[in-house]
Design a protein around this motif. Sequence first.
Motif, short mmCIF file in Angstrom:
data_model
loop_
_atom_site.label_atom_id
_atom_site.label_comp_id
_atom_site.label_asym_id
_atom_site.label_seq_id
_atom_site.Cartn_x
_atom_site.Cartn_y
_atom_site.Cartn_z
N ARG A 1 -73.66 -10.81 9.32
CA ARG A 1 -74.51 -12.15 9.93
C ARG A 1 -75.71 -12.53 9.13
O ARG A 1 -75.83 -13.76 8.98
CB ARG A 1 -74.91 -11.42 11.45
N GLU A 2 -76.63 -11.57 8.65
CA GLU A 2 -77.70 -11.89 7.93
C GLU A 2 -77.68 -12.52 6.65
O GLU A 2 -77.92 -13.47 6.28
CB GLU A 2 -78.52 -10.54 7.86
N SER B 1 -76.02 -16.18 7.27
CA SER B 1 -77.26 -16.95 7.47
C SER B 1 -78.12 -17.40 6.33
O SER B 1 -78.33 -18.52 5.94
CB SER B 1 -78.19 -16.28 8.47
#
Length: 190
Positions: free
Chosen positions: A146-147, A150
């Motif tokens: 996710r990081e 992003s």
Amino acid sequence: VDLPGLVHSENKNQTSSDIELITGVVKGYMKEPRSIILAVISAKNDYANQIVLKLAKKADPRGIRTLGIITKPDTLSSGSDSEKMFLSLARNQDVAFSLGWHVLRNGDTDNETLSFAQRDVIEKNFFSSSAWSYIDGSQLGITTLRERLSKLLVSQIGAELSNMVDEIEVMMRDCQSELEKLGMPRNTPY
């Protein structure tokens, strides 16, 4: 855009036209130079047999906008040649992408009722107690993916924003030109 998985053969739910449609949609998105390609492969099958890598290489020959994702590493036998092959892949040593690879342990059907936090603990324990523990932690697990995505998306938007503004201005001028060709607007709808 979360696209459907590539289908390789017909069955009672998938026709040959469905296969062509899905493949066409996937190829269409992959060829867009602004698209980030997530080439998802399963460790349940030799990655040389997974067509997504061929399509990604064709759409992104230099591998600059493709991130490889390996799923189901927990299905590999510990110490097996298959596990070693996927570990090599995760290290970007075989099929190399500038964005590298990321590995996810998928939840199994026995644990469908687990919370996200419980699922994350199981995934973290798997990666910390297996051969996968030798892979950089930033390449393992859903939380770091996710990081990573992003940051990748922000970077991609930043790199493409000025080009998009220029393209929008050209399209606006084209639309204005087309409107002018239509002549003066009517004062009434009749």
